[in-house]
Write an enzyme that holds these catalytic residues in place. Structure first.
Site, PDB file in Angstrom:
ATOM      1  CD  GLU A  45      -2.666   1.355   2.339  1.00 46.06           C
ATOM      2  OE1 GLU A  45      -2.801   0.481   3.354  1.00 46.06           O
ATOM      3  OE2 GLU A  45      -3.349   2.239   2.580  1.00 46.06           O
ATOM      4  NE  ARG A  74       3.770  -7.942  10.864  1.00 43.81           N
ATOM      5  CZ  ARG A  74       3.300  -7.288   9.653  1.00 43.81           C
ATOM      6  NH1 ARG A  74       2.254  -7.843   9.271  1.00 43.81           N
ATOM      7  NH2 ARG A  74       3.743  -5.956   9.410  1.00 43.81           N
ATOM      8  CE  LYS A  85       3.478   0.333   4.657  1.00 44.79           C
ATOM      9  NZ  LYS A  85       2.323  -0.012   3.582  1.00 44.79           N
TER      10      LYS A  85
HETATM   11  P1  ATP Z   1       2.924  -2.060   7.805  1.00 43.29           P
HETATM   12  O1  ATP Z   1       2.119  -2.717   9.008  1.00 43.29           O
HETATM   13  O2  ATP Z   1       4.253  -1.858   8.254  1.00 43.29           O
HETATM   14  O3  ATP Z   1       2.108  -0.592   7.439  1.00 43.29           O
HETATM   15  P2  ATP Z   1       1.509  -3.583   5.859  1.00 43.29           P
HETATM   16  O4  ATP Z   1       1.265  -5.129   6.134  1.00 43.29           O
HETATM   17  O5  ATP Z   1       0.573  -2.574   5.975  1.00 43.29           O
HETATM   18  O6  ATP Z   1       2.704  -3.095   6.585  1.00 43.29           O
HETATM   19  P3  ATP Z   1       1.713  -3.271   2.965  1.00 43.29           P
HETATM   20  O7  ATP Z   1       1.976  -2.279   2.202  1.00 43.29           O
HETATM   21  O8  ATP Z   1       0.169  -3.815   2.994  1.00 43.29           O
HETATM   22  O9  ATP Z   1       2.206  -3.040   4.363  1.00 43.29           O
HETATM   23  O10 ATP Z   1       2.604  -4.700   2.764  1.00 43.29           O
HETATM   24  C1  ATP Z   1       3.093  -5.117   1.490  1.00 43.29           C
HETATM   25  C2  ATP Z   1       3.275  -6.547   1.468  1.00 43.29           C
HETATM   26  O11 ATP Z   1       4.573  -6.648   2.523  1.00 43.29           O
HETATM   27  C3  ATP Z   1       2.176  -7.325   2.177  1.00 43.29           C
HETATM   28  O12 ATP Z   1       2.160  -8.536   1.400  1.00 43.29           O
HETATM   29  C4  ATP Z   1       2.868  -7.874   3.692  1.00 43.29           C
HETATM   30  O13 ATP Z   1       2.249  -8.735   4.025  1.00 43.29           O
HETATM   31  C5  ATP Z   1       4.266  -7.682   3.648  1.00 43.29           C
HETATM   32  N1  ATP Z   1       4.782  -7.347   4.774  1.00 43.29           N
HETATM   33  C6  ATP Z   1       4.606  -6.132   5.494  1.00 43.29           C
HETATM   34  N2  ATP Z   1       5.246  -6.338   6.457  1.00 43.29           N
HETATM   35  C7  ATP Z   1       6.065  -7.353   6.718  1.00 43.29           C
HETATM   36  C8  ATP Z   1       6.796  -7.854   7.743  1.00 43.29           C
HETATM   37  N3  ATP Z   1       7.223  -7.208   8.938  1.00 43.29           N
HETATM   38  N4  ATP Z   1       7.255  -8.981   7.394  1.00 43.29           N
HETATM   39  C9  ATP Z   1       6.984  -9.801   6.242  1.00 43.29           C
HETATM   40  N5  ATP Z   1       6.177  -9.281   5.218  1.00 43.29           N
HETATM   41  C10 ATP Z   1       5.674  -7.966   5.572  1.00 43.29           C
HETATM   42 MG    MG Z   2      -1.329  -3.060   4.715  1.00 42.09          MG
END
Ligand code: ATP
Ligand code: MG
Length: 553
Positions: A33, A257, A267
């Site tokens: 995102e 994760r 983020k």
């Molecule tokens: P955040 O909580 O940091 O905002 P998010 O999961 O909302 O992370 P996205 O932009 O939706 O962020 O994530 C893009 C991809 O990266 C998704 O497939 C998500 O599962 C993966 N991802 C995000 N954080 C991690 C992590 N700590 N370890 C492994 N994969 C991750």
């Molecule tokens: Mg997300």
């Protein structure tokens, strides 16, 4: 390490799917995102998704999951593309969930027509109240059985902008008694009168995550849609929507994760650090963002190796930050150019060295001959590290002290004859005499010394600012501590040295090159560096001082 690595559980699934012909080729995606900069957790997902594509001769899409108009921005899109490329991966297609808004809208209409979705007039609170609890079934909304035609009309009116935010929603009609709360008539669309960074004001209804994500996977013919464990309860809905819509059968798989000690990995939290000024920017070298790590001097290879090493698990765990630094040192040891720089300078005067003489001494650039050599200017007055001198030598002290002998790296053996101090007690100069026959590479002195120290010639050295970094948080898991995670910020995570001296060859330093300052660690040029004011970041120390600290406790 042996070549034969066992398969992780996702690779096993893929190999089975390919063997029994379920899919001819695989297509994965990385779906960020665009609401922030990527962090090391995302790197794990990137390495996994792109790595699978490469390993099985398939492909990987970069899809921006941009269905929330409020928090997203083009700045983030650009940084994400830069980071994925820098990590060494190429996507098959650059796609945006927002490009599917029309298709998604039509899919929603299809569901309504099938009697599987309805427009609800309840507000968020009423919907939550009727939803029940995990142990108690929910209750039907009074709008649940409204006529298909009526829902179609209302949905069209929602799209046309007739209603205010929150006045109506589109819900799937599934099962208000399902043990899975996500199956109790989940929201598919909400009204949001907001400007979207790509579609502008064309839409005022936006699909929810569950309705956009799986459908986007399907539209792109993604075979293996990999996400993190918190999406396990969403999988039933993912499958339900695909089945009811009769679209491409993408499948969702979940892995743990990445969590790391002494940092935060969300983020939202990282944004707070930036906006509240705890760090300077998203690419502050203390940040666990890919851009911060790049600026700090991490190599893409070290991050890829780290992701490979930690593997793919199905259970949450916490990875020690030291493991990442281990991978970094392993790579930098191979790739960094060896140079000399003095972080805490004190003057060393070689009293018996000719006043006006300069010698160009040969010094190795790397751990072996393949790296070649360079010359370093040597003269009567040098800068050495203050910590390499002791007024009274301790036991097993092999560096400078009155009467002691030490080798100056790539130069001569010197004997310390004395020192001068300022009235305040601060050391001002170390006086030595050198042994002319002890020149490195041609040493006929027959003297052997145990210590070698680094130095730079005062007449030839160039000034530099050096930034030293420590962990950003004082505790292992700031996000799980009581109170606000920012209370645990390490106030001493940045130390700036403004009076360092480095050897002249670093005049030509580039941000692309990694350096080992002998005995002091690995460094890289910072983007704020200028020709008349060099700025270096310490990427990591040579040894894990932190582990030693921890063991002492
Ligand atoms: P955040 O909580 O940091 O905002 P998010 O999961 O909302 O992370 P996205 O932009 O939706 O962020 O994530 C893009 C991809 O990266 C998704 O497939 C998500 O599962 C993966 N991802 C995000 N954080 C991690 C992590 N700590 N370890 C492994 N994969 C991750
Ligand atoms: Mg997300």
């Amino acid at each position: 390490m042996s070549e034969e690595k066992s398969l992780n559980f996702i690779e096993e699934i893929i190999e089975t799917d390919l063997a029994n012909g379920k899919y001819k080729t695989i297509l994965t995606r990385f779906p960020p995102e665009p609401n922030g900069y990527l962090h090391i957790g995302h790197a794990k997902s990137i390495c996994l998704n792109f790595g699978l594509g490469l390993k099985y001769g398939g492909k990987t899409n970069l899809r921006f999951d941009d269905t929330n108009p409020v928090k997203e921005d083009i700045e983030y899109v650009d940084s994400i593309k830069q980071d994925v490329h820098w990590l060494g991966f190429n996507w098959e297609k650059e796609l945006y969930a927002s490009d599917y808004f029309e298709q998604l809208y039509l899919l929603a209409i299809d569901l309504i027509k099938k009697g599987l979705a309805y427009v609800d007039d309840l507000d968020a609170e009423e919907i939550a109240t009727l939803k029940g609890t995990p142990t108690e079934p929910g209750k039907d909304s009074p709008n649940r059985n409204r006529l298909i035609e009526e829902s179609l009309l209302l949905f069209a009116e929602m799209k046309a902008g007739k209603y205010k935010d929150g006045e109506k929603v589109l819900r799937a009609k599934i099962d208000m008694a399902s043990p899975n709360m996500h199956m109790r008539d989940p929201l598919l669309y909400r009204i949001k009168h907001a400007h979207h960074h790509r579609t502008g004001d064309a839409w005022c209804i936006y699909p929810m995550y569950d309705f956009a994500h799986g459908q986007s996977d399907s539209i792109e013919n993604i075979t293996h849609s990999i996400c993190t464990l918190e999406f396990i309860p969403h999988r039933e809905l993912y499958d339900w929507l695909i089945e009811k819509l009769g679209i491409f059968p993408s499948q969702q798989f979940e892995f743990a994760r990445l969590n790391m000690t002494y940092t935060v990995m969300s983020k939202r939290k990282l944004l707070q650090l930036v906006t509240e000024g705890h760090v300077q920017s998203w690419d502050d070298p203390r940040m666990p963002t890919i851009s911060g790590m790049r600026r700090r001097g991490f190599t893409a290879e070290s991050i890829r190796n780290f992701c490979e090493k930690i593997g793919v698990a199905r259970r949450e765990n916490m990875i020690d930050f030291s493991l990442l630094e281990f991978c970094l040192r392993e790579d930098l040891n191979k790739s960094a150019l060896r140079v000399m720089g003095i972080l805490d300078p004190v003057k060393l005067i070689i009293t018996n060295y000719p006043d006006a003489q300069t010698e160009e001494l040969v010094s190795e650039n790397g751990p072996d001959e393949a790296y070649g050599t360079r010359t370093v200017s040597f003269s009567k007055e040098l800068w050495v590290e203050r910590e390499d001198f002791m007024e009274e030598a301790a036991k097993k002290w092999f560096r400078l002290a009155p009467g002691a002998m030490v080798r100056l790296k790539s130069a001569y053996i010197v004997k310390c004859d004395g020192f001068t101090k300022h009235v305040d007690g601060k050391l001002t100069a170390i006086h030595c005499s050198y042994i002319p026959e002890s020149k490195s590479g041609n040493d006929t002195s027959g003297i052997s010394v145990k210590g070698t120290i680094h130095w730079v010639s005062i007449a030839h050295a160039i000034p530099a600012e050096i930034r030293l970094y420590e962990r950003l948080f004082k505790v292992e898991n700031p996000a799980s501590e009581e109170g606000d995670f920012k209370e645990y910020i390490n106030e001493d995570s940045l130390k700036i040295i403004t009076n360092a001296w480095v050897e002249k060859s670093l005049e030509k330093a580039t941000t692309a090159t990694r350096y080992q300052f002998l005995r002091k660690g690995y460094f890289c040029l910072d983007k704020e560096s200028m020709s008349d004011k060099l700025v270096f970041n310490r990427t990591v120390t040579l040894k894990d001082a932190w582990l030693k600290e921890v063991k002492k406790r």
